[in-house]
Write an enzyme that holds these catalytic residues in place. Structure first.
Site, PDB file in Angstrom:
ATOM      1  N   CYS A 117      43.102  42.524  48.886  1.00  0.00           N
ATOM      2  CA  CYS A 117      42.770  42.997  50.230  1.00  0.00           C
ATOM      3  C   CYS A 117      42.285  44.379  50.066  1.00  0.00           C
ATOM      4  O   CYS A 117      41.997  44.844  48.975  1.00  0.00           O
ATOM      5  CB  CYS A 117      43.833  43.158  51.214  1.00  0.00           C
ATOM      6  SG  CYS A 117      44.844  41.363  51.249  1.00  0.00           S
ATOM      7  N   ILE A 119      24.767  35.664  30.791  1.00  0.00           N
ATOM      8  CA  ILE A 119      23.942  35.320  29.512  1.00  0.00           C
ATOM      9  C   ILE A 119      22.776  36.312  29.457  1.00  0.00           C
ATOM     10  O   ILE A 119      21.778  36.218  30.191  1.00  0.00           O
ATOM     11  CB  ILE A 119      23.436  33.733  29.350  1.00  0.00           C
ATOM     12  CG1 ILE A 119      24.759  32.899  29.692  1.00  0.00           C
ATOM     13  CG2 ILE A 119      22.575  33.349  28.140  1.00  0.00           C
ATOM     14  CD1 ILE A 119      25.847  32.964  28.611  1.00  0.00           C
ATOM     15  N   ASP A 173      54.080  37.285  48.840  1.00  0.00           N
ATOM     16  CA  ASP A 173      54.386  38.237  48.212  1.00  0.00           C
ATOM     17  C   ASP A 173      54.535  39.497  48.967  1.00  0.00           C
ATOM     18  O   ASP A 173      55.329  40.414  48.372  1.00  0.00           O
ATOM     19  CB  ASP A 173      53.441  38.131  46.845  1.00  0.00           C
ATOM     20  CG  ASP A 173      51.871  38.724  47.080  1.00  0.00           C
ATOM     21  OD1 ASP A 173      51.454  38.232  48.214  1.00  0.00           O
ATOM     22  OD2 ASP A 173      51.306  39.169  46.128  1.00  0.00           O
TER      23      ASP A 173
END
Length: 627
Positions: free
Chosen positions: A2, A296, A102
Site C-alpha cells: 500500500c 530481454i 496481517d
C-alpha cells in the site's frame, strides 16, 4: 502492499489538500483510499492510506485500521509473511481477531509486545502506530528498508509518507535541493545511502529503525536501531551442514513469501538468484501455474534470453518477455522519474520498470525476485579487494597472492584487477581522490559551482565504507553489511519498490529476512566465496537438485543490462534540449556541462554514468519545480 501519508500539525488542513495528496499515491493502492482525522489536545492528526489488497480482500481489512477498543490506530505498508504464526500465538494469549489480515495481526502484536516484536516479524513494512491514551505515534521501517518511509519535522509538526511528492504537498512548501545529496549523486553516483533525501529537510527512516512522536510536547525522538547485523557470531557448522541449513532456510522463506490471495509470479533475469526463486516455487508447488517476467536486451551480447528460456522450460513456467528501446524510454522517462520520486542510477532501472508493466498487463499482482542475494552471498565479482584484505590479515600475503591468481581465472577478471580492488579500499582519502582524478573522475568537476557548494557546507569527498579493527579477517562480511544497510542495496530496493508500485504490483524479496541474513553473516568467508573465487559458493551447493546445474555453474551473469551508451548517443539532441530547458540550478554550470556532454558524444571523453546522472537530475528538477 500500500501507500500511506499523514501529519500531526498545529493548524487544521483542508480535506481537499489531504485527498489530493492521497491521489498522488493511488498507484500504490488503487483498491481503497481514505483518511482519518481527529483533534487531540492542540494537535490535528491525519492518517491516510491507499490500499492494494493482497491478504484478506474484504472491506473489514481497510486502513486506517482501528483496534476494537478504539485506543489504537495503524497505517501500514507491506506484508507480514509470518502473520499466521503470530496470530496463533496471540490467540493463545487471549486475543480475538475480526479479520484474516496481517494488518490486524501487526496492530495486535504492537499492542501486546510493543517495538520488541519488530525482530520477530518476517516481512517488509513501514508503519505508523497511534496510541491515543499515551498520545504517541510510533513510526518504523523494516530491517532492510524494503518499504519506504519519508518524514519531515518543523516547528513541532510532523509529516510522513510512503513517497516524497505527497509529503511535499502536505507540507505546502516549495522544495529545495539537498546540496550534499546532489553532489554525492552527480559526482559519485551515491544515493539512498543515508538518512537524507534529495530534498532539504526531508529524511528517510533508516533501515531497521523506529522513532516516536510525543503529541504532548510535539517532539520526535531520534531514530533508534532495532536490529543490527552481528559479525561477532561465527557458525561452527561444517560446509555440508551449512549447505543443508541454508537450503531449509531459503525454502522456508520462499514458502512464506507465497502467501497471497491474488495472482502471483516471479521476475526472472536468468541469473542464479531469480532462477533459484523460480525453481524453489516449483519445488514447493509442483502443480502451481507459474508465470515469469523477463527483460530481454535487444543487443545479443548482453542478452540473458538463453538462460531465461532454460529455467522456464525446466520449471514448466509460462514465460513473458519484454524488449525495450530508447524511444520507449524517452517517452516513459518523465512518468518513471515521478514514480521513482528522486534521481536514480542508470537506464537499467527502465528495464525493471518495463518488467513490472509486463506483469501488470498479464494480470499478476504479486511478484517475487532475487534482490538482496548479492549483498548477502558476496555476489557481483566476489568483493575481491575485501577478500584479499581478509586473507592478508588472517593468513598473510602469500595466501592473498594465491587467491588472486585463482580468482583471476573467471571471465572478466585478471590478477592485476584483484589488487586494484584492494588498492581502491586501502588508499588514503587524498591519494584515492588523486587517482580518481587521473582516471577522469574529478571530485570538483568544472560543471559544478564548487564555490557555491562550499559556502553551503558541501564536503567534496566520496563516502567510503568504514573498516573496524574488530573485523580483521572478515572484511568481506563487513563490506556486505555496508552494502546491505547503506550504499548498495537501499538504492536497489528503492528502484524495485517504486517501479513495482508504479503498476500496483507488490514485489517480494525472499532473500531478505533476518533469519537468512543472520545465518549467512555468521558463516566463514570461504563458505560465501570459494577458494577459487566462485561467488555464492554455499548457496550454489544448497540449490543442487532444485536449480538447473547450468545456472549454478555459470560465472558470467550480466544482470539487467541496457545498451546505455547507444541509447543516450541516439538521444543526444533531446538530452541537450532537456539540459538547456532545465531550470537554472545555482550549483551547476550549464555551459561547462553542455561542453563536456558534446565532448563525450564526440568521443573526446570516455562515456560513463555521469551522463545519465546529468540527464536524470536536471529532468527531475524540471518535473519537481526545483530551482
Amino acid at each position: 502492499m500500500c501507500g500511506f501519508l499523514g501529519c500531526v500539525v498545529t493548524e487544521e488542513k483542508c480535506e481537499g489538500l489531504v485527498n489530493f495528496a492521497l491521489d498522488m499515491i493511488e498507484h500504490r493502492g488503487p483498491d481503497h483510499s481514505s483518511f482519518s482525522f481527529e483533534k487531540l489536545d492542540e494537535k490535528f492528526i491525519y492518517l491516510g492510506h491507499a490500499r492494494l489488497s493482497i491478504i484478506d480482500l474484504s472491506e473489514q481489512a481497510v486502513q486506517p485500521f482501528e483496534s476494537s477498543c478504539r485506543r489504537y490506530s495503524l497505517i501500514f505498508n507491506g506484508e507480514i509473511y509470518n502473520y499466521k504464526e503470530l496470530k496463533s500465538e496471540l490467540q493463545k494469549l487471549g486475543y480475538a481477531f475480526r479479520t484474516e489480515s496481517d494488518t490486524e495481526v501487526l496492530l495486535t502484536a504492537l499492542v501486546h509486545w510493543g517495538v520488541e516484536v519488530l525482530p520477530r516479524l518476517i516481512g517488509m513494512f513501514s508503519f505508523v502506530f497511534f496510541d491515543r491514551v499515551e498520545k504517541k505515534l510510533t513510526l518504523a521501517r523494516d530491517a532492510f528498508g524494503i518499504k519506504p518511509f519519508f518524514y519531515a519535522s518543523k516547528d513541532n509538526d510532523l509529516y510522513f509518507a510512503s513517497e516524497l511528492r505527497p509529503l511535499l504537498h502536505l507540507r505546502e512548501e516549495s522544495p529545495k535541493p539537498n546540496f550534499q545529496r546532489a553532489y554525492d549523486y552527480l559526482v559519485h553516483g551515491d544515493y539512498d545511502s543515508s538518512e537524507d533525501s534529495f530534498i532539504e529537510g526531508v529524511r528517510h527512516i533508516p533501515p531497521a529503525h523506529y522513532f516516536t512522536f510525543d503529541l504532548k510536547v510535539g517532539v520526535a525522538s531520534r531514530p533508534t536501531r532495532w536490529w543490527q547485523p552481528d559479525l561477532t557470531k561465527t557458525s561452527s557448522l561444517s560446509f555440508d551442514q551449512a549447505v543443508e541449513k541454508l537450503r531449509g532456510l531459503f525454502l522456508d522463506s520462499v514458502k512464506l513469501h507465497l502467501r497471497s490471495d491474488v495472482p502471483l509470479g516471479v521476475a526472472l533475469s536468468g541469473g542464479i538468484d531469480s532462477s533459484a526463486v523460480v525453481s524453489a516455487v516449483r519445488y514447493l508447488q509442483p502443480n502451481m501455474p507459474l508465470n515469469t517476467f523477463s527483460y530481454i536486451a535487444s543487443d545479443k551480447s548482453i542478452s540473458e534470453e538463453r538462460w531465461v528460456d532454460i529455467v522456464n522450460e525446466d520449471m514448466r513456467a509460462n514465460g513473458h518477455k519484454v524488449i525495450a528501446n530508447e524511444r520507449e524510454m524517452q517517452a516513459d522517462l518523465d512518468n518513471m522519474l515521478l514514480k521513482q520520486g528522486e534521481p536514480f542510477g542508470s537506464t537499467s532501472i527502465y528495464a525493471q520498470y518495463r518488467v513490472f508493466k509486463l506483469a501488470k498487463d498479464s494480470g499478476v499482482t504479486v511478484t517475487l525476485d532475487g534482490q538482496g542475494a548479492d549483498e548477502l552471498l558476496a555476489g557481483y565479482s566476489g568483493y575481491p579487494g575485501y577478500r584479499l584484505l581478509s586473507l592478508i590479515e588472517s593468513e598473510g600475503w602469500l595466501a592473498a597472492h594465491r587467491y588472486a591468481k585463482r580468482w583471476a581465472r573467471s571471465p572478466g577478471r585478471s590478477y592485476l584487477l584483484a589488487w586494484q580492488y584492494l588498492g581502491r579500499i586501502r588508499l588514503p582519502d587524498r591519494l584515492y581522490a588523486l587517482v580518481r582524478k587521473k582516471m577522469g573522475r574529478d571530485f570538483q568537476p568544472p560543471w559544478l559551482n564548487t564555490e557555491y557548494l562550499g559556502q553551503n557546507c558541501v564536503r567534496f569527498t566520496e563516502a567510503r565504507a568504514p573498516m573496524s579493527d574488530q573485523n580483521r579477517g572478515q572484511r568481506v562480511k563487513e563490506a556486505l553489511v555496508n552494502s546491505l544497510m547503506q550504499r548498495g542495496l537501499p538504492s536497489l530496493l528503492r528502484h524495485g519498490d517504486r517501479n513495482s508500485m508504479a503498476f500496483s504490483i507488490e514485489s517480494r524479496v525472499p532473500f531478505l529476512t533476518i533469519p537468512l541474513a543472520e545465518f549467512l553473516l555468521s558463516l566463514p568467508e570461504h563458505y560465501l566465496i570459494s577458494e577459487d573465487g566462485v561467488t555464492k559458493h554455499v548457496f550454489r551447493e544448497a540449490m543442487r537438485g532444485i536449480v538447473p546445474d547450468s545456472h549454478l555453474d555459470r560465472k558470467d551473469k550480466i544482470g539487467f543490462a541496457t545498451p546505455e551508451s547507444t541509447w543516450l548517443h541516439s538521444m543526444a539532441d533531446v538530452i541537450k534540449d532537456w539540459i538547456d530547458q532545465a531550470p537554472d540550478i545555482a550549483f551547476m554550470n550549464k555551459g561547462a556541462l553542455l561542453q563536456e556532454f558534446d565532448e563525450v558524444m564526440e568521443g573526446k571523453r570516455p562515456f560513463d554514468g555521469r551522463v545519465w546522472r546529468w540527464v536524470n537530475y536536471l529532468r527531475w528538477c524540471s518535473l519537481m519545480g526545483i530551482k
